[in-house]
Structures are given as C-alpha cells and as structure tokens.
Design an enzyme around this catalytic site. Sequence first.
Site, PDB file in Angstrom:
ATOM      1  N   ARG A 152       0.823  -1.211   0.000  1.00 56.67           N
ATOM      2  CA  ARG A 152       0.000   0.000   0.000  1.00 56.67           C
ATOM      3  C   ARG A 152       0.857   1.262   0.000  1.00 56.67           C
ATOM      4  O   ARG A 152       0.573   2.225  -0.729  1.00 56.67           O
ATOM      5  CB  ARG A 152      -0.938   0.002   1.213  1.00 56.67           C
ATOM      6  N   ILE A 153       1.915   1.273   0.821  1.00 57.49           N
ATOM      7  CA  ILE A 153       2.764   2.462   0.891  1.00 57.49           C
ATOM      8  C   ILE A 153       3.609   2.598  -0.368  1.00 57.49           C
ATOM      9  O   ILE A 153       3.674   3.673  -0.980  1.00 57.49           O
ATOM     10  CB  ILE A 153       3.650   2.425   2.151  1.00 57.49           C
ATOM     11  N   ASP A 172       9.126  -6.439  -6.267  1.00 60.83           N
ATOM     12  CA  ASP A 172       8.322  -7.064  -5.222  1.00 60.83           C
ATOM     13  C   ASP A 172       8.121  -8.519  -5.612  1.00 60.83           C
ATOM     14  O   ASP A 172       8.053  -8.845  -6.804  1.00 60.83           O
ATOM     15  CB  ASP A 172       6.963  -6.370  -5.067  1.00 60.83           C
ATOM     16  N   PRO A 203       8.618  -4.842   4.605  1.00 61.78           N
ATOM     17  CA  PRO A 203       8.767  -5.197   6.018  1.00 61.78           C
ATOM     18  C   PRO A 203      10.119  -5.851   6.268  1.00 61.78           C
ATOM     19  O   PRO A 203      10.754  -6.365   5.336  1.00 61.78           O
ATOM     20  CB  PRO A 203       7.615  -6.172   6.262  1.00 61.78           C
ATOM     21  N   ASN A 208      15.379 -10.324   4.262  1.00 60.06           N
ATOM     22  CA  ASN A 208      15.883  -9.034   3.771  1.00 60.06           C
ATOM     23  C   ASN A 208      16.595  -8.218   4.844  1.00 60.06           C
ATOM     24  O   ASN A 208      16.850  -7.026   4.655  1.00 60.06           O
ATOM     25  CB  ASN A 208      14.768  -8.219   3.110  1.00 60.06           C
ATOM     26  N   ALA A 230      11.209   2.579   6.102  1.00 49.96           N
ATOM     27  CA  ALA A 230      10.615   1.281   6.442  1.00 49.96           C
ATOM     28  C   ALA A 230      11.127   0.774   7.782  1.00 49.96           C
ATOM     29  O   ALA A 230      10.520   1.024   8.828  1.00 49.96           O
ATOM     30  CB  ALA A 230      10.889   0.280   5.318  1.00 49.96           C
ATOM     31  N   ARG A 231      12.271   0.090   7.783  1.00 45.42           N
ATOM     32  CA  ARG A 231      12.866  -0.437   9.008  1.00 45.42           C
ATOM     33  C   ARG A 231      14.385  -0.258   8.946  1.00 45.42           C
ATOM     34  O   ARG A 231      15.006  -0.510   7.914  1.00 45.42           O
ATOM     35  CB  ARG A 231      12.514  -1.926   9.193  1.00 45.42           C
ATOM     36  N   ASP A 255      14.487   7.789   7.845  1.00 42.77           N
ATOM     37  CA  ASP A 255      13.533   8.021   8.934  1.00 42.77           C
ATOM     38  C   ASP A 255      13.659   6.945   9.996  1.00 42.77           C
ATOM     39  O   ASP A 255      13.086   7.076  11.077  1.00 42.77           O
ATOM     40  CB  ASP A 255      12.103   8.026   8.382  1.00 42.77           C
ATOM     41  N   GLU A 260      17.263   1.817  17.080  1.00 43.98           N
ATOM     42  CA  GLU A 260      16.639   3.099  17.395  1.00 43.98           C
ATOM     43  C   GLU A 260      15.695   3.038  18.596  1.00 43.98           C
ATOM     44  O   GLU A 260      15.264   4.070  19.101  1.00 43.98           O
ATOM     45  CB  GLU A 260      15.843   3.606  16.187  1.00 43.98           C
ATOM     46  N   HIS A 292      11.943   8.681  13.000  1.00 43.29           N
ATOM     47  CA  HIS A 292      10.846   7.733  12.775  1.00 43.29           C
ATOM     48  C   HIS A 292       9.483   8.430  12.905  1.00 43.29           C
ATOM     49  O   HIS A 292       8.619   8.020  13.685  1.00 43.29           O
ATOM     50  CB  HIS A 292      10.929   6.560  13.761  1.00 43.29           C
TER      51      HIS A 292
END
Length: 320
Positions: A152-153, A172, A203, A208, A230-231, A255, A260, A292
């Site tokens: 979605r993002i 993807d 994610p 990954n 993302a992460r 971000d 963190e 974040h």
Amino acid sequence: MKLAVFSYRTDEIEYFNRFEKQYNVDVIYTSEPPTLETAKFAKDCDCISIITTKVDVELLEKLKELGVRFISTRTIGYDHIDIDYAHKIGIGVGNVSYSPNSVAEYTVMLILMANRKAKHILERSIGQDYSLKGIQGKELRNQTVGVIGTGRIGETVIKNLSGFGAKIIAYDFHEKESVKELATYVSMDTLFRDSDVITMHTPLTPQNHHLINEENIAKMKTGVVIINTARGALIDTATFIDAIENGKIGAAALDVIENETDVFYNDFKYTPIKNRELAILKSFPNVTVMPHTAFYTDQAVSDMVENSILSCIENSEKNK
C-alpha cells in the site's frame, strides 16, 4: 472486552476516547511500555495494544500468565515481537494498517530534500551563508527511481512520484497490475544497477535483513541516493557509513535506523546518546536523519488506534 493499552501517548487521547465509546470496550491505559514490571496492567485483559517495544519470550510468558490472549501492535511492522513463540503458547499477534499517504508523502519529501541538498542549504542559512557553491541539485524528471516493495505504501509512493516525470522501476515478490500502469517491475539486481534513487517500503524479515549490504551497494551507481522509511535493519549501517565516506552513496535520507528503540521518541538534550552510528550518520552533510516520524499524521494516528481496537475485538469474538 477488556484491553490494556501500553505506551499511551497524549496525541492518542482524542482517538482512544472516541473509539473506546464507539466500540464499547473497557480500556486500561498506561504511558509505560510493556515490561516484566508493568505487565501487571494487563491482568485479566483479553488483549494488549503496544507500539514498538520488544516483546520477547520472557515477557510473552508473563503476559500469558496474566490471561492475555492477543497482542495488537499499533504499527505496520511487527519485527519487535517474537511471533513464533507467541503462537507456540497460544497468544495471537496482529499489526495495523493506516493511511499510506502519511509515509508516502514523507518519502517524496525526503527524496526531494536529498536531491536538492536541503540539509546543506538549511544548515548554511543558520550562519547566514547564502552562497550557491555546493548546493546545486538534481531534477527527478531526469532520474530513475527504484521502489523496493509495492504494498500500500510503496504503490502510493509510485503514484505520487509519477507526477514528477521520473522513470520508475520496482521490485516485489508479488507484482500488482495497478503498479504496472505507472512503473516497470525489474529484478532486484537490475533495480540496484539502474536506480539513481532507491526507496525501501518492505517489512523487515530474516530474508531481507541488511538488504543494503556491501555486496548490493557494489552493484549500485556511484552517487546513488538511498531513502529508508521502512525499518532500520534493512541497512547494514557500518557498511553504509563506509559507502557514504567513499562516495559510493551520494546522499541518504533515513527516517529509521538500526537500534533506534531506546533513542527515538525520547528527549536527550545535553545528554550523550548510546548510539555511535547515529552520531556518525548525523555528522554527514549529505545524510538527513529523521526520528521515525514518517507515519505521524492525524489521520494515521486515528487509523492506528481504531484498527488496533478492532483487531482486538475481532480476535475476542473468534475465541468466544
């Protein structure tokens, strides 16, 4: 249904008050994160709602002992929870969705900031240096943007970027026909090789973890721009720092960063932070680090609260 809400923030008050009444749930609030000491707030609760606090085996055992049957994290990511062990002992886990525009708009902002050297300009203007040397930017219409992850993002990022005239490529596991209207799916190696800008919207999984590593950075263009909303652990930070220092990575806007959890959302004015890599990243003039906050809009916070409550209700009804 009885629900314990941990890490309750003042900006969530309006939405919890609204949805607690709307869905007729009995809510216990604490601003503390879930720990072995604070778990007592969850006694006899069917469900708990958390944010990004680590939930390990020991804490899961404690929650099970107190009667918790479901954990809802008010985030899209869920890598902070030991899901396998939760399922093993009969505790369900759910994440939430929220407005993809929040992170997608922020991502485009970061791409533009990196391309137009906004950090240089803002920092120099503080000292009243308004010269042009070193701040010439690049236009998106002349670049290829690689989008890793088209959920979605990621798809919303692609829609937003399409108006700038950039060439958009994507990767993807699950290709979407709606994305193919605006972007071209390519292999991961092709994306690394051809992109001027790479933005990540996937994610964090064991597969990954450290996706941006020495091997994959070597495949990229010299001067590539890296965006991560993302992460943090998608990037091998030590290798990433080396690539910035040697010029392989031309700019970055992050971000999220590794490790963190105990840093972001806290006030450390005049206090040394125990995260040396963060200090190094912040020292680079071509790296922008945000705490974040890409998700942080009124709509997204409302969605996170409502969907967390709804996931708890749905699980409770399943187990009746």
